[in-house]
Design an enzyme around this catalytic site. Structure first.
Site, PDB file in Angstrom:
ATOM      1  N   SER A 142       0.871  -1.180   0.000  1.00 29.64           N
ATOM      2  CA  SER A 142       0.000   0.000   0.000  1.00 29.64           C
ATOM      3  C   SER A 142       0.898   1.217   0.000  1.00 29.64           C
ATOM      4  O   SER A 142       2.091   1.128   0.329  1.00 29.64           O
ATOM      5  CB  SER A 142      -0.844   0.005   1.283  1.00 29.64           C
ATOM      6  OG  SER A 142      -1.437   1.271   1.491  1.00 29.64           O
ATOM      7  N   TYR A 155      -2.388  -0.982  10.457  1.00 32.80           N
ATOM      8  CA  TYR A 155      -2.300  -1.096   8.994  1.00 32.80           C
ATOM      9  C   TYR A 155      -0.973  -0.517   8.497  1.00 32.80           C
ATOM     10  O   TYR A 155      -0.254  -1.148   7.727  1.00 32.80           O
ATOM     11  CB  TYR A 155      -3.486  -0.365   8.360  1.00 32.80           C
ATOM     12  CG  TYR A 155      -3.632  -0.578   6.867  1.00 32.80           C
ATOM     13  CD1 TYR A 155      -4.287  -1.699   6.365  1.00 32.80           C
ATOM     14  CD2 TYR A 155      -3.125   0.345   5.957  1.00 32.80           C
ATOM     15  CE1 TYR A 155      -4.432  -1.896   4.989  1.00 32.80           C
ATOM     16  CE2 TYR A 155      -3.258   0.156   4.584  1.00 32.80           C
ATOM     17  CZ  TYR A 155      -3.920  -0.966   4.110  1.00 32.80           C
ATOM     18  OH  TYR A 155      -4.050  -1.159   2.750  1.00 32.80           O
TER      19      TYR A 155
HETATM   20  P1  NAD Z   1     -11.236  -6.383  -0.221  1.00 39.51           P
HETATM   21  O1  NAD Z   1     -11.852  -6.210   1.113  1.00 39.51           O
HETATM   22  O2  NAD Z   1     -12.033  -6.095  -1.448  1.00 39.51           O
HETATM   23  O3  NAD Z   1     -10.633  -7.852  -0.375  1.00 39.51           O
HETATM   24  C1  NAD Z   1      -9.917  -8.480   0.667  1.00 39.51           C
HETATM   25  C2  NAD Z   1      -9.784  -9.940   0.357  1.00 39.51           C
HETATM   26  O4  NAD Z   1      -9.051 -10.556   1.429  1.00 39.51           O
HETATM   27  C3  NAD Z   1     -11.137 -10.679   0.298  1.00 39.51           C
HETATM   28  O5  NAD Z   1     -11.075 -11.676  -0.701  1.00 39.51           O
HETATM   29  C4  NAD Z   1     -11.255 -11.319   1.686  1.00 39.51           C
HETATM   30  O6  NAD Z   1     -12.077 -12.468   1.708  1.00 39.51           O
HETATM   31  C5  NAD Z   1      -9.798 -11.661   1.927  1.00 39.51           C
HETATM   32  N1  NAD Z   1      -9.482 -11.870   3.338  1.00 39.51           N
HETATM   33  C6  NAD Z   1      -9.684 -11.039   4.380  1.00 39.51           C
HETATM   34  N2  NAD Z   1      -9.279 -11.616   5.519  1.00 39.51           N
HETATM   35  C7  NAD Z   1      -8.793 -12.839   5.181  1.00 39.51           C
HETATM   36  C8  NAD Z   1      -8.220 -13.899   5.910  1.00 39.51           C
HETATM   37  N3  NAD Z   1      -8.067 -13.835   7.238  1.00 39.51           N
HETATM   38  N4  NAD Z   1      -7.857 -15.008   5.237  1.00 39.51           N
HETATM   39  C9  NAD Z   1      -8.027 -15.108   3.896  1.00 39.51           C
HETATM   40  N5  NAD Z   1      -8.544 -14.112   3.145  1.00 39.51           N
HETATM   41  C10 NAD Z   1      -8.919 -12.993   3.788  1.00 39.51           C
HETATM   42  O7  NAD Z   1      -9.928  -5.457  -0.157  1.00 39.51           O
HETATM   43  P2  NAD Z   1      -8.957  -4.858  -1.277  1.00 39.51           P
HETATM   44  O8  NAD Z   1      -9.102  -3.381  -1.243  1.00 39.51           O
HETATM   45  O9  NAD Z   1      -9.090  -5.564  -2.571  1.00 39.51           O
HETATM   46  O10 NAD Z   1      -7.542  -5.168  -0.599  1.00 39.51           O
HETATM   47  C11 NAD Z   1      -6.633  -6.127  -1.086  1.00 39.51           C
HETATM   48  C12 NAD Z   1      -5.237  -5.721  -0.662  1.00 39.51           C
HETATM   49  O11 NAD Z   1      -4.901  -4.461  -1.238  1.00 39.51           O
HETATM   50  C13 NAD Z   1      -5.061  -5.572   0.852  1.00 39.51           C
HETATM   51  O12 NAD Z   1      -3.824  -6.110   1.248  1.00 39.51           O
HETATM   52  C14 NAD Z   1      -5.070  -4.070   1.036  1.00 39.51           C
HETATM   53  O13 NAD Z   1      -4.363  -3.671   2.170  1.00 39.51           O
HETATM   54  C15 NAD Z   1      -4.392  -3.622  -0.239  1.00 39.51           C
HETATM   55  N6  NAD Z   1      -4.644  -2.223  -0.589  1.00 39.51           N
HETATM   56  C16 NAD Z   1      -5.918  -1.792  -0.790  1.00 39.51           C
HETATM   57  C17 NAD Z   1      -6.109  -0.458  -1.102  1.00 39.51           C
HETATM   58  C18 NAD Z   1      -7.475   0.118  -1.322  1.00 39.51           C
HETATM   59  O14 NAD Z   1      -7.589   1.347  -1.391  1.00 39.51           O
HETATM   60  N7  NAD Z   1      -8.520  -0.692  -1.465  1.00 39.51           N
HETATM   61  C19 NAD Z   1      -5.010   0.421  -1.221  1.00 39.51           C
HETATM   62  C20 NAD Z   1      -3.744  -0.076  -1.011  1.00 39.51           C
HETATM   63  C21 NAD Z   1      -3.570  -1.402  -0.700  1.00 39.51           C
END
Ligand code: NAD
Length: 260
Positions: A142, A155
């Site tokens: 991130s 985080y």
């Molecule tokens: P999301 O909530 O859409 O998806 C998260 C996924 O992780 C889901 O498939 C969920 O089932 C899975 N998950 C959660 N806890 C789990 C566990 N204990 N075991 C197995 N699976 C688990 O979120 P996203 O925004 O797609 O985030 C994905 C990654 O991207 C994360 O690491 C997040 O930190 C990172 N990220 C997101 C953003 C943003 O703005 N959305 C920005 C930077 C980084």
């Protein structure tokens, strides 16, 4: 481009992980999905990806907060496909609260899912990659791997940890044909971000609209969310042959967030 490669993607039932799974399947890559969700929804994702791109798609239900589940997931992928070529550590969660009110349980949960799971999956998958002389490890970190925001202590700490772990793995596998990189997106409008808007509004004393405009997009000069498809395209590039000498890098996709 990724024809017949095998990819294990954590947290790929939603958001960024699902987009990465789809982009890799489109390139001819067989997939092991992971993540929570309704069993019919997961069955539909498997059916859609395998039907559209003529690849094999499995799902492992590991809760990546548990080291034994992570190990079982890696063993499962190695068993069904014989190997893992591409490991995408994407599963992640968020919790927004001032540190004085941040519960120990939330801290432990976020560190376990966002950071420790990367250690456990890489520890299990790396020996096979090194033995075969090919591997691509892609950690979805991130922009919070590089900068902090208030009220996101666990985080920010976990993502800074992922950045350090990424570089360490890259150095330890530098001459083995295995690369390890992180992608550092700014804000992406997935459930993870949508779900934190109400808590951020409460923590900062703002309306939800103000959080969207002033807090989220306020820190991104382009005033645009990053699209999951663009992050997936970066992951496909990092997984491919042209990225063989890209390792230990933090690929920023942040709408100018850290240029300010
Ligand atoms: P999301 O909530 O859409 O998806 C998260 C996924 O992780 C889901 O498939 C969920 O089932 C899975 N998950 C959660 N806890 C789990 C566990 N204990 N075991 C197995 N699976 C688990 O979120 P996203 O925004 O797609 O985030 C994905 C990654 O991207 C994360 O690491 C997040 O930190 C990172 N990220 C997101 C953003 C943003 O703005 N959305 C920005 C930077 C980084």
């Amino acid at each position: 481009m990724l024809q017949s490669r095998i990819a294990l993607i954590t947290g790929s039932t939603s958001g960024i992980g699902l987009a990465v799974a789809e982009a890799m399947a489109e390139q001819g890559c067989h997939i092991v999905l992971n993540g929570f969700g309704d069993s019919d929804d997961i069955a539909n994702i498997k059916k859609r990806l395998s039907g559209s791109y003529h690849v094999k798609v499995y799902h492992h239900p590991a809760d990546v907060s548990k080291p034994e589940d992570v190990l079982a997931m890696v063993l499962y992928a190695q068993e069904v496909f014989g190997r893992i070529d591409i490991l995408v550590n994407n599963a992640g969660v968020q919790h927004v609260s001032p540190i004085e009110d941040f519960s120990q349980a939330q801290w432990d949960r976020i560190i376990a899912i966002n950071l420790s799971s990367v250690f456990h999956s890489v520890r299990a998958a790396l020996p096979g990659m090194k033995e075969r002389g090919f591997g691509r490890i892609i950690n979805i970190a991130s922009i919070h791997a590089l900068v902090a925001s208030p009220y996101k202590s666990a985080y920010v700490a976990s993502k800074h940890g992922v950045a350090g772990l990424t570089k360490t793995i890259a150095l330890e596998s530098a001459q083995s044909g295995v690369t390890c990189n992180a992608i550092c997106p700014g804000y992406v409008l997935t459930p993870l971000v949508k779900n934190q808007i109400a808590d951020t509004a409460k923590a900062r004393g703002l309306t939800e609209q103000q959080v969207m405009e002033d807090v989220l997009l306020g820190s991104q000069p382009t005033k645009q969310f990053t699209d999951v498809k663009d992050i997936a395209a970066m992951a496909v590039f990092l997984a491919g042959e042209n990225a063989s000498n890209v390792t230990g890098s933090l690929q920023v996709m942040d709408g100018g967030y850290i240029a300010v």
